[in-house]
Design an enzyme around this catalytic site. Structure first.
Site, PDB file in Angstrom:
ATOM      1  N   HIS A 307       0.842  -1.184   0.000  1.00  0.00           N
ATOM      2  CA  HIS A 307       0.000   0.000   0.000  1.00  0.00           C
ATOM      3  C   HIS A 307       0.875   1.230   0.000  1.00  0.00           C
ATOM      4  O   HIS A 307       1.928   1.229   0.628  1.00  0.00           O
ATOM      5  CB  HIS A 307      -0.916   0.019   1.244  1.00  0.00           C
ATOM      6  N   ASP A 364      -8.072  -5.140   0.055  1.00  0.00           N
ATOM      7  CA  ASP A 364      -8.654  -5.974  -0.991  1.00  0.00           C
ATOM      8  C   ASP A 364      -8.187  -7.411  -1.001  1.00  0.00           C
ATOM      9  O   ASP A 364      -8.630  -8.195  -1.836  1.00  0.00           O
ATOM     10  CB  ASP A 364      -8.419  -5.316  -2.351  1.00  0.00           C
TER      11      ASP A 364
HETATM   12  N1  ACO Z   1       4.213  -7.795  -4.864  1.00  0.00           N
HETATM   13  C1  ACO Z   1       5.560  -7.806  -5.032  1.00  0.00           C
HETATM   14  N2  ACO Z   1       6.345  -6.737  -4.868  1.00  0.00           N
HETATM   15  C2  ACO Z   1       5.761  -5.573  -4.545  1.00  0.00           C
HETATM   16  C3  ACO Z   1       4.374  -5.451  -4.358  1.00  0.00           C
HETATM   17  C4  ACO Z   1       3.585  -6.612  -4.531  1.00  0.00           C
HETATM   18  N3  ACO Z   1       2.262  -6.576  -4.373  1.00  0.00           N
HETATM   19  N4  ACO Z   1       4.055  -4.184  -4.035  1.00  0.00           N
HETATM   20  C5  ACO Z   1       5.204  -3.508  -4.028  1.00  0.00           C
HETATM   21  N5  ACO Z   1       6.242  -4.344  -4.323  1.00  0.00           N
HETATM   22  C6  ACO Z   1       7.684  -3.996  -4.334  1.00  0.00           C
HETATM   23  C7  ACO Z   1       8.036  -3.203  -5.589  1.00  0.00           C
HETATM   24  O1  ACO Z   1       8.447  -4.049  -6.642  1.00  0.00           O
HETATM   25  C8  ACO Z   1       9.128  -2.321  -5.066  1.00  0.00           C
HETATM   26  O2  ACO Z   1      10.280  -3.113  -4.963  1.00  0.00           O
HETATM   27  P1  ACO Z   1      11.757  -2.466  -5.218  1.00  0.00           P
HETATM   28  O3  ACO Z   1      11.918  -1.466  -4.106  1.00  0.00           O
HETATM   29  O4  ACO Z   1      12.693  -3.621  -5.123  1.00  0.00           O
HETATM   30  O5  ACO Z   1      11.710  -1.848  -6.566  1.00  0.00           O
HETATM   31  C9  ACO Z   1       8.709  -1.993  -3.634  1.00  0.00           C
HETATM   32  O6  ACO Z   1       7.906  -3.115  -3.244  1.00  0.00           O
HETATM   33  C10 ACO Z   1       7.916  -0.714  -3.501  1.00  0.00           C
HETATM   34  O7  ACO Z   1       6.796  -0.769  -4.392  1.00  0.00           O
HETATM   35  P2  ACO Z   1       6.194   0.485  -5.149  1.00  0.00           P
HETATM   36  O8  ACO Z   1       5.431   0.002  -6.349  1.00  0.00           O
HETATM   37  O9  ACO Z   1       7.259   1.504  -5.372  1.00  0.00           O
HETATM   38  O10 ACO Z   1       5.219   1.039  -4.042  1.00  0.00           O
HETATM   39  P3  ACO Z   1       4.065   2.066  -4.303  1.00  0.00           P
HETATM   40  O11 ACO Z   1       3.780   2.716  -3.013  1.00  0.00           O
HETATM   41  O12 ACO Z   1       4.349   2.924  -5.486  1.00  0.00           O
HETATM   42  O13 ACO Z   1       2.831   1.106  -4.736  1.00  0.00           O
HETATM   43  C11 ACO Z   1       0.990  -0.370  -4.642  1.00  0.00           C
HETATM   44  C12 ACO Z   1       1.838   0.673  -3.899  1.00  0.00           C
HETATM   45  C13 ACO Z   1       0.579   0.169  -6.036  1.00  0.00           C
HETATM   46  C14 ACO Z   1      -0.288  -0.626  -3.868  1.00  0.00           C
HETATM   47  C15 ACO Z   1       1.833  -1.669  -4.803  1.00  0.00           C
HETATM   48  O14 ACO Z   1       2.175  -2.183  -3.528  1.00  0.00           O
HETATM   49  C16 ACO Z   1       1.103  -2.745  -5.631  1.00  0.00           C
HETATM   50  O15 ACO Z   1       1.223  -2.748  -6.858  1.00  0.00           O
HETATM   51  N6  ACO Z   1       0.338  -3.671  -4.958  1.00  0.00           N
HETATM   52  C17 ACO Z   1      -0.420  -4.669  -5.661  1.00  0.00           C
HETATM   53  C18 ACO Z   1      -1.710  -4.059  -6.180  1.00  0.00           C
HETATM   54  C19 ACO Z   1      -2.720  -3.783  -5.078  1.00  0.00           C
HETATM   55  O16 ACO Z   1      -2.988  -4.632  -4.226  1.00  0.00           O
HETATM   56  N7  ACO Z   1      -3.329  -2.601  -5.149  1.00  0.00           N
HETATM   57  C20 ACO Z   1      -4.379  -2.211  -4.203  1.00  0.00           C
HETATM   58  C21 ACO Z   1      -3.919  -1.095  -3.338  1.00  0.00           C
HETATM   59  S1  ACO Z   1      -5.131  -0.780  -2.103  1.00  0.00           S
HETATM   60  C22 ACO Z   1      -6.292   0.140  -2.864  1.00  0.00           C
HETATM   61  O17 ACO Z   1      -6.104   0.822  -3.837  1.00  0.00           O
HETATM   62  C23 ACO Z   1      -7.587   0.092  -2.258  1.00  0.00           C
END
Ligand code: ACO
Length: 428
Positions: A307, A364
């Protein structure tokens, strides 16, 4: 004098005031940054940018705290219902008994939709994604209620638009579902409470009286409350920025629905259940899928994990996980993906990759399992999220108008070509 932040550029010092919120959150007010220093800030994805002062929702991602108008989400989820929470978010206070009765009645009064909307609905192919259908139907309200377009309309007109939207959204959501099934639509029933009426419109057979199981309507109330607002997320910021141009309420909310649709935001609930189904179909080897999520050469991410703001736990996920167990037990549903979800969660929470990056289950991760137990199909999950988020979007749009915020217009750092002369096509 209030606390100041000092910025030194090229040896010259500039001072900026620090704003302090009611929960002691601090923000450097850089409103005059460009005028005084010639610089702008660079913050891709707005990770450190506060765009407004808001009195609606408080969220502390480190502590896992979420409250609406000061009331903790845990108390609201346990003791309130969705309509009461909608009132709280939009008007700022919990309603008295009389205020609630009036609100409820007005919503009942406006829950019917103009029959011509059916013509619009009929224009969509039955395989249309219901999010696209919903955003179009909501925007079509601007045609049926042109007074909603006036940016300077009276408070009464604005409030009528708000009531209509809350009243008609469940009808539109249910009709979008009926359309996807090629079935006749059901009309709202005034005597049913909000969630029961919604389930009636979704699932009633027109030739039968539909009995709504109170376990189902309670579960739905809880899910909608948990999704009702979440401060300045992607879709809410969209609603605010569209609204800041003085666009209508219906146009702004329609834009918010489209922003919510993406798999990194509201679309994640659909992706979670599809992921869990795929893992199960693949033999249920959760270790293999955790490894895929960690592999930087693989685009797969563990959906429902991580998140932007919660870096310890998502308080909504805790409530939902418990609700999921309760509801499945009460309904006597045994969904095998629940054990896959639990196994994945347990493995990820112990895994260095997820721990280091502070990746926890979000709201979710379990909501889709509950929706499925309620009989709601996968492609409707994000639509259900939109139904829950509606009062939050409305409250944020209303707040923006009341505080007379200027049009939203971020800046950029240009990295394209320097000025060059046009070359005629034949010489390229
Ligand atoms: N699975 C694997 N790796 C992940 C995940 C995941 N679900 N989420 C983040 N990471 C990793 C990224 O690859 C990144 O790794 P790195 O530092 O080695 O490059 C690090 O964790 C940080 O991730 P970011 O994408 O930079 O974090 P950001 O805050 O931009 O994104 C987000 C948050 C979009 C929610 C992300 O965690 C994600 O894509 N999650 C899966 C989708 C999801 O569940 N979305 C619902 C969010 S809740 C809502 O909207 C109600």
């Amino acid at each position: 004098m209030s606390e100041q932040a000092e910025l030194i550029i090229g040896g010259k010092s500039y001072n900026f005031p620090i704003l302090v919120g009611t929960e002691n959150e601090k923000a450097i007010d850089i409103g005059k940054l460009r005028d005084t220093t010639g610089c702008i800030t660079y913050d891709v994805g707005y990770k450190n940018t506060g765009v407004t002062k808001s009195a609606i929702t408080y969220l502390d991602g480190e502590q896992g705290i979420l409250s609406y108008r000061g009331y903790p989400i845990e108390q609201l989820a346990e003791k309130s219902n969705f309509l009461e929470v909608a009132y709280l978010l939009i008007y700022g206070e919990l309603p008295t008994k009389a205020q609630y009765a009036e609100f409820d009645k007005r919503i009942d009064d406006h829950s019917m939709i103009h029959e011509d909307v059916k013509t619009i609905l009929d224009g969509f192919p039955s395989y249309s994604h219901p999010m696209g259908v919903l955003s179009s139907l909501i925007c079509s309200l601007t045609a049926f209620y042109p007074e909603s377009l006036n940016p300077n309309a009276s408070e009464k007109v604005i409030n009528d638009s708000i009531i209509r939207l809350i009243a008609k959204m469940p009808t539109m959501v249910a009709w979008a579902y009926k359309k996807s099934k090629g079935r006749p639509v059901n009309y709202p029933i005034r005597s049913l409470e909000y969630c029961s009426n919604f389930m009636h419109m979704m699932f009633a057979n027109p030739t039968e009286i539909y009995e709504v199981d109170p376990v189902v309507s309670d579960a739905l109330n809880k899910l909608l409350i948990l999704h009702a607002d979440h401060e300045q997320n992607c879709s809410t910021s969209t609603v605010r920025i569209v609204g800041s141009s003085m666009a209508s309420l219906y146009g702004s909310i329609s834009a918010g629905i489209n922003a919510l649709w993406g798999p990194l935001h509201g679309g994640a609930n659909q992706e979670v259940i599809e992921m869990l189904d795929a893992i199960m179909a693949d033999g249920g080897d959760t270790k293999k899928w955790i490894a895929k999520a960690k592999d930087k050469n693989d685009s797969f991410r563990l959906m429902g994990f991580g998140h932007r703001v919660y870096k310890n736990f998502d308080p909504r996920a805790r409530i939902i996980k418990k609700a999921c167990d309760d509801i499945l037990e009460k309904l006597g549903v045994n969904d095998p993906v629940l054990s896959i979800a639990k196994e994945l969660e347990e493995a990820a929470l112990k895994d260095e990759y997820f721990v280091e990056r502070k990746l926890y289950p979000n709201v979710d991760f379990y909501s889709g399992i509950i929706y499925r137990a309620l009989g709601i199909p996968t492609n409707m999950f994000t639509v259900m999220f939109a139904l829950g988020r509606l009062p939050g979007w409305i409250a944020q749009w209303k707040e923006l108008r009341e505080t007379k915020e200027p049009i939203g217009r971020p800046r950029q750092v240009y990295v394209g070509h320097n000025s060059r002369n046009y070359v005629p096509m034949e010489s390229r």
